[in-house]
Design an enzyme around this catalytic site. Structure first.
Site, mmCIF file in Angstrom:
data_model
loop_
_atom_site.group_PDB
_atom_site.id
_atom_site.type_symbol
_atom_site.label_atom_id
_atom_site.label_comp_id
_atom_site.label_asym_id
_atom_site.label_seq_id
_atom_site.Cartn_x
_atom_site.Cartn_y
_atom_site.Cartn_z
ATOM 1 N N GLN A 39 4.856 17.020 21.152
ATOM 2 C CA GLN A 39 3.457 17.058 20.730
ATOM 3 C C GLN A 39 2.777 18.378 21.070
ATOM 4 O O GLN A 39 1.609 18.566 20.730
ATOM 5 C CB GLN A 39 2.702 15.884 21.354
ATOM 6 C CG GLN A 39 3.180 14.562 20.781
ATOM 7 C CD GLN A 39 2.522 13.378 21.450
ATOM 8 O OE1 GLN A 39 2.031 13.467 22.568
ATOM 9 N NE2 GLN A 39 2.521 12.263 20.763
ATOM 10 N N ASN A 40 3.474 19.284 21.726
ATOM 11 C CA ASN A 40 2.880 20.589 21.991
ATOM 12 C C ASN A 40 2.759 21.319 20.659
ATOM 13 O O ASN A 40 3.696 21.338 19.859
ATOM 14 C CB ASN A 40 3.750 21.385 22.970
ATOM 15 C CG ASN A 40 3.052 22.621 23.480
ATOM 16 O OD1 ASN A 40 2.717 23.519 22.714
ATOM 17 N ND2 ASN A 40 2.826 22.674 24.777
ATOM 18 N N GLY A 41 1.623 21.930 20.414
ATOM 19 C CA GLY A 41 1.368 22.584 19.131
ATOM 20 C C GLY A 41 1.912 23.992 19.002
ATOM 21 O O GLY A 41 1.746 24.623 17.956
ATOM 22 N N SER A 140 -1.884 25.447 23.746
ATOM 23 C CA SER A 140 -1.169 24.680 22.723
ATOM 24 C C SER A 140 -0.782 23.294 23.226
ATOM 25 O O SER A 140 -0.289 22.469 22.475
ATOM 26 C CB SER A 140 0.092 25.432 22.282
ATOM 27 O OG SER A 140 1.019 25.546 23.352
#
Length: 165
Positions: A39-41, A140
């Site tokens: 889920q880190n952007g 992020s």
């Protein structure tokens, strides 16, 4: 608390932009990959910056694509104690030798900090007389809850650094 260590830097002589995080989180450490939490952007944000779908690529190819675009990765903390993955839980942090790394990057134009913790520690650690441009970015991390589109607007300015303009 568990002692956690940063990964090795991902850089080469073409690196024009160095992106510095704080310290890999548990998912990243387990995967052995920068920004390994699904889920880190980061990979979506950087994919927008370099116009490449990094998410679709295997990890090694992601790193190759970044390096080919003149982007390097590292962290501002070499090692620290931390329970879990949140920056607020970092204790006994030892700063990475940013000055040495930066001195060895002849094409470097800018250093971007991925989040407030990275910016605070990184700015304090840099002591070079001729520092590159320093850019603070919204994290992020999925723990930093600004919408990805809002983060993307802030990260988009990195394309100017990469382009060499």
């Amino acid at each position: 608390m568990t002692l956690k260590r940063a990964f090795d830097p991902v850089v080469d002589a073409r690196t024009r932009l160095l992106i510095l995080g704080s310290l890999p989180g548990d998912a990243s450490l387990k995967a052995g990959q920068y920004y390994g939490h699904p889920q880190n952007g980061f990979w979506r944000l950087m994919g927008g910056v370099i116009a490449t779908d990094l998410v679709a690529l295997p990890y090694a190819e992601r790193l190759q694509a970044l390096k080919a675009a003149g982007v390097g990765l590292w962290d501002v903390i070499a090692r620290a104690e931390r329970r879990g993955s949140l920056d607020g839980a970092i204790r006994k942090a030892e700063a990475a030798d940013l000055n040495r790394l930066i001195a060895d990057l002849p094409a470097l134009r800018a250093v971007a900090f991925n989040g407030a913790t990275a910016a605070r520690i990184g700015r304090r650690s840099l002591t070079l007389p001729m520092a590159p441009e320093l850019i603070d970015l919204p994290s992020s991390s999925p723990a930093f809850t600004r919408p990805l589109a809002e983060k993307a607007d802030a990260w988009a300015r990195l394309s100017i650094v990469i382009a060499g303009a």
